[in-house]
Design a protein around this motif. Sequence first.
Motif, PDB file in Angstrom:
ATOM      1  N   GLN A   1      -7.279   1.923  12.210  1.00 28.60           N
ATOM      2  CA  GLN A   1      -6.651   2.203  10.714  1.00 28.60           C
ATOM      3  C   GLN A   1      -7.332   3.197   9.688  1.00 28.60           C
ATOM      4  OE1 GLN A   1      -5.693  -0.560  11.999  1.00 28.60           O
ATOM      5  NE2 GLN A   1      -3.840   0.721  13.004  1.00 28.60           N
TER       6      GLN A   1
ATOM      7  N   ASP B   1      -5.194   1.763   1.679  1.00 30.43           N
ATOM      8  CA  ASP B   1      -5.178   1.414   0.052  1.00 30.43           C
ATOM      9  C   ASP B   1      -4.108   0.209   0.555  1.00 30.43           C
ATOM     10  OD1 ASP B   1      -3.926   0.995  -2.107  1.00 30.43           O
ATOM     11  OD2 ASP B   1      -3.750   3.097  -2.604  1.00 30.43           O
TER      12      ASP B   1
ATOM     13  N   SER C   1       5.224   2.232  10.103  1.00 27.15           N
ATOM     14  CA  SER C   1       4.655   2.585   8.963  1.00 27.15           C
ATOM     15  C   SER C   1       4.595   2.351   8.185  1.00 27.15           C
ATOM     16  CB  SER C   1       5.731   3.848   9.598  1.00 27.15           C
ATOM     17  OG  SER C   1       4.536   5.014   8.273  1.00 27.15           O
TER      18      SER C   1
ATOM     19  N   SER D   1      -2.473   5.146   6.578  1.00 25.86           N
ATOM     20  CA  SER D   1      -2.379   6.385   7.564  1.00 25.86           C
ATOM     21  C   SER D   1      -2.236   6.105   8.582  1.00 25.86           C
ATOM     22  CB  SER D   1      -3.879   7.076   7.900  1.00 25.86           C
ATOM     23  OG  SER D   1      -4.542   6.964   6.484  1.00 25.86           O
ATOM     24  N   GLY D   2      -1.367   6.559   9.444  1.00 25.42           N
ATOM     25  CA  GLY D   2      -0.841   7.056  11.368  1.00 25.42           C
ATOM     26  C   GLY D   2      -0.177   4.531  11.301  1.00 25.42           C
TER      27      GLY D   2
END
Length: 208
Positions: free
Chosen positions: A16, A20, A181, A186-187
């Motif tokens: 990942q 954040d 999600s 991200s992703g």
Amino acid sequence: MTSKSPLKGIDVSHYQGAVDWSAVKNAGVSFAFAKASDGNTYVDPQFRTNWQAMKAAGVVRGAYHFYETKDDPLTQANNFIAALGSLDSDDLPPVVDIECYSGAFGTSSLASNLQSWLDTVSKAFGRTPIIYTGSSFWNTYLGSADFSAYPLWIAEYGVSQPKMPNGWSNWTFWQSSQSGSVAGVSGACDLDQFAGSSMAELSMLSGA
């Protein structure tokens, strides 16, 4: 299980990238697990960053070791112990992720090897570890062994409720998606649920 909505969580590894964790917390995620180690020697390069940032963001944190069935269980346990270092009182119990058969180690059975890992890690941290697995793998390779004393983190996707592997009647955590999600990640990432609806219940599991 309660009738209220279960607490939401995620689990991550270096795949990942940078997370954040403040954004993850603000997205309604209450807890998370981060990969710490794998097999005899591997340590996830993102683990220490995740571990510290999860705490700072107020996400209840847990750490897991990916168990390689071909590797020595005590060496694996010590790799995980060294990678994790210590647990705070409000951290979740340590986790062993056993979901793939990569060959057998020595002449011992897989069940006795797994028990060695669990005993070593439990002694090191003073906590009862959690077992992460899938029903098909577990029933094929460990179905006759009784590990019901350990909390279960079950993986199954696209169902309203997961099937229980042999030996358990209920789950503590459920990995319900591998393509979720979440803000701050991200992703895609894995989505998890806790079999409780309050932080107080989660705190009881963590030992806080």
